[in-house]
Design a protein around this motif. Structure first.
Motif, PDB file in Angstrom:
ATOM      1  N   PHE A  15      29.740  84.234  72.940  1.00  0.00           N
ATOM      2  CA  PHE A  15      30.427  83.715  74.028  1.00  0.00           C
ATOM      3  C   PHE A  15      30.152  82.108  74.184  1.00  0.00           C
ATOM      4  O   PHE A  15      29.241  81.535  73.709  1.00  0.00           O
ATOM      5  N   VAL A  16      31.222  81.584  74.490  1.00  0.00           N
ATOM      6  CA  VAL A  16      31.489  80.176  74.507  1.00  0.00           C
ATOM      7  C   VAL A  16      31.027  79.528  75.851  1.00  0.00           C
ATOM      8  O   VAL A  16      31.184  80.038  77.057  1.00  0.00           O
ATOM      9  N   ILE A  17      30.040  78.403  75.549  1.00  0.00           N
ATOM     10  CA  ILE A  17      30.048  77.552  76.667  1.00  0.00           C
ATOM     11  C   ILE A  17      30.912  76.554  76.598  1.00  0.00           C
ATOM     12  O   ILE A  17      30.952  75.750  75.743  1.00  0.00           O
ATOM     13  N   PRO A  18      31.688  76.459  77.738  1.00  0.00           N
ATOM     14  CA  PRO A  18      33.011  75.204  77.579  1.00  0.00           C
ATOM     15  C   PRO A  18      32.484  73.949  77.481  1.00  0.00           C
ATOM     16  O   PRO A  18      31.553  73.740  78.123  1.00  0.00           O
ATOM     17  N   ASP A  19      33.216  73.221  76.782  1.00  0.00           N
ATOM     18  CA  ASP A  19      32.890  71.862  76.183  1.00  0.00           C
ATOM     19  C   ASP A  19      32.452  70.999  77.672  1.00  0.00           C
ATOM     20  O   ASP A  19      31.586  70.128  77.591  1.00  0.00           O
ATOM     21  N   ASN A  20      33.347  71.339  78.493  1.00  0.00           N
ATOM     22  CA  ASN A  20      33.386  70.348  79.889  1.00  0.00           C
ATOM     23  C   ASN A  20      32.148  70.983  80.821  1.00  0.00           C
ATOM     24  O   ASN A  20      32.406  70.380  82.337  1.00  0.00           O
ATOM     25  N   VAL A  21      31.383  71.799  80.520  1.00  0.00           N
ATOM     26  CA  VAL A  21      30.398  72.183  81.673  1.00  0.00           C
ATOM     27  C   VAL A  21      29.091  72.025  80.913  1.00  0.00           C
ATOM     28  O   VAL A  21      28.799  72.835  79.935  1.00  0.00           O
ATOM     29  N   GLY A  22      28.240  71.007  81.657  1.00  0.00           N
ATOM     30  CA  GLY A  22      27.051  71.036  81.057  1.00  0.00           C
ATOM     31  C   GLY A  22      25.693  71.899  81.618  1.00  0.00           C
ATOM     32  O   GLY A  22      26.266  72.714  82.427  1.00  0.00           O
ATOM     33  N   GLY A  23      24.821  72.103  80.923  1.00  0.00           N
ATOM     34  CA  GLY A  23      23.750  72.967  80.966  1.00  0.00           C
ATOM     35  C   GLY A  23      23.524  73.493  82.436  1.00  0.00           C
ATOM     36  O   GLY A  23      23.460  74.504  82.730  1.00  0.00           O
ATOM     37  N   ARG A  24      23.116  72.445  83.030  1.00  0.00           N
ATOM     38  CA  ARG A  24      22.463  72.898  84.221  1.00  0.00           C
ATOM     39  C   ARG A  24      23.656  73.171  85.467  1.00  0.00           C
ATOM     40  O   ARG A  24      23.236  73.681  86.557  1.00  0.00           O
TER      41      ARG A  24
END
Ligand code: PA5
Length: 447
Positions: free
Chosen positions: A194-203
């Motif tokens: 699954f992808v973590i969107p580029d524009n969403v930071g970890g926290r």
């Protein structure tokens, strides 16, 4: 959800708070129009409303596959790549879930890759030796040492236990769409990803598969969670003026208190199931605001437990603190205090009352005492602990954080300070590429 500022506003000047009202509305506008600092990382702002049923079904199907194959699922991740999932799972599960062995509906969910404890990892592997287990490996950068190290150990163990082919069905990677070692490894091994969107930071990523997948594996209702977040996205939208907007109100009062010398915010709960929410919240606010030598220090306590350890300091210590109390209106279960004919413990005055009623009076009594002692009190009430309310809770604090960081005039979406320890650690461990730093640090230590 309701927010009450009455017992905090009395500690700040009315005109200071008034000025901050419009500052928070302007900050909310920056989140909306993307003109603020760190604007590459504001994908979380409209994330809840962009989540489709088809996407949730894909996450659920993957979770169901892990639930079918595994009695234990390890969530490997650190910081923003684990705290949100852990917070939700621990709030929703029985406090004694780890000890329930018979007729389990859900797999055990355990956590790794969030420390470098050799004993911890050894004990985890001992625990897994006779278990059918799977791994959700979560890392946006794909290169975080704590997580990569745990994953290497667990992957090796799993492949030995069940063979490479079956292991492939029990490992899921959640990472960047293209970059990082985890992406390359997942592609080579053929893992589900699954992808973590580029524009969403970890926290800010708990409402992406970073949180949704482990929550679904643990048996949480991710549709209800997302619905709660969607409703809070609407309630805190830029079109909602300060008087009705709880995120603006929270951001304004905490900045007003900070400006008046209250440098520490203590997140308080009266329900032990919320312990990990405080851990998640501390990262969210600490990593977002603690920069340029500014920022409220986020601390937390679990009451009434910590009234017997930290209560003295809070009541009577340096007056540099304020409290934000998370109050849960209704307990999910009912326990009544029984009558006892002998009353040797003197508790018959409580007979027939719910334990939650006693807790609520402890909460009110503490609030009155702390306010009398000079501790401003922000009071936030959620109806109960369930997925819907937790979804609201998550988004409320995210939105409040983005607004508050802009009011403080920092970039709330970077974390340059986190790199300093890594550079030293890599130099000390002779990581290739750190030769210069290695020489310098060794010379410094030899002095
Ligand atoms: O909020 C953050 O950016 C950090 O807490 C990261 O989530 C944490 O350091 C883990 O990073 P990664 O997901 O790249 O392994």
């Amino acid at each position: 959800m309701q927010i009450c500022l009455k017992n905090a506003a009395s500690f700040v000047k009315a005109d200071a708070l008034k000025q901050l009202e419009s500052a928070t509305e302007a900050a909310n506008q920056l989140l909306e129009n993307g003109k603020g600092a760190g604007n590459d990382y504001i994908g979380w702002v409209h994330l809840p409303s962009s989540i489709t049923d088809a996407f949730l079904a894909e996450v659920q199907a993957c979770a169901d596959e892990l639930r079918k194959r595994c009695e234990v699922v390890i969530v490997a991740g650190i910081g923003g790549s684990y705290l949100g999932a852990r917070a939700v799972n621990e709030a929703l599960a029985s406090a004694f879930d780890a000890f329930v062995a018979k007729d389990r509906k859900n797999p055990y969910v355990v956590y790794a890759g969030n420390n470098i404890g050799e004993d911890y990892l050894a004990e985890l592997m001992e625990f897994l030796a006779d278990k059918q287990f799977g791994i959700i490996n979560i890392s946006k950068s794909g290169t975080t040492t704590e997580t990569a190290l745990a994953f290497r150990l667990l992957k090796t163990m799993l492949e030995k236990q069940v063979g490479k082919e079956e292991a492939k069905h029990r490992i899921v990677a959640v990472t960047d769409r293209a970059k990082g070692a985890l992406r390359s490894l997942a592609t080579k091994e053929g893992y589900k990803t699954f992808v973590i969107p580029d524009n969403v930071g970890g926290r800010f990523s708990v409402l992406t598969p970073v949180g949704l997948l482990p929550i679904a594996v643990a048996g949480g209702d991710i549709k209800a969670l997302v619905k709660g977040a969607q409703d809070m996205e609407k309630a805190t939208d830029v079109s909602v003026k300060y008087a009705e907007n709880p995120a603006c109100q929270y951001a304004a009062i905490r900045n007003a208190l900070y400006q008046s010398g209250k440098k520490i915010e203590i997140l308080v709960n009266f329900n032990p199931k919320l312990h990990y929410f405080s851990e998640w919240w501390k990262q969210l606010y600490g990593e977002s605001e603690g920069k340029d030598h500014k920022g409220i220090f986020p601390a937390s306590v679990d009451f009434t437990t910590d009234l017997h350890s930290m209560g003295q300091w809070i009541q009577d210590g340096e007056r540099s603190i304020f409290e934000t109390v998370i109050s849960i209106e209704k307990a999910n279960k009912t326990v009544l205090v029984p009558m006892d004919a002998e009353n040797l413990d003197g508790l018959n005055f409580l007979a027939g009352k719910r334990v939650d009623e006693v807790d609520k009076m402890a909460e009110l009594g503490t609030q009155l005492a702390h306010v009398d002692g000079g501790v401003p009190n922000i009071h936030i009430t959620f109806e109960k602990i369930d997925e819907y309310n937790i979804g609201q809770f998550i988004y409320f604090f995210e939105r409040g954080c983005g607004i508050s960081g802009y009011v403080l005039d920092v970039n709330p979406f970077n974390q340059p300070g986190v790199e300093a320890y890594k550079k030293n650690m890599f130099a000390l461990l002779d990581k290739p590429g750190y030769e210069e730093e290695s020489k310098a640090i060794k010379a410094r230590l030899a002095k």
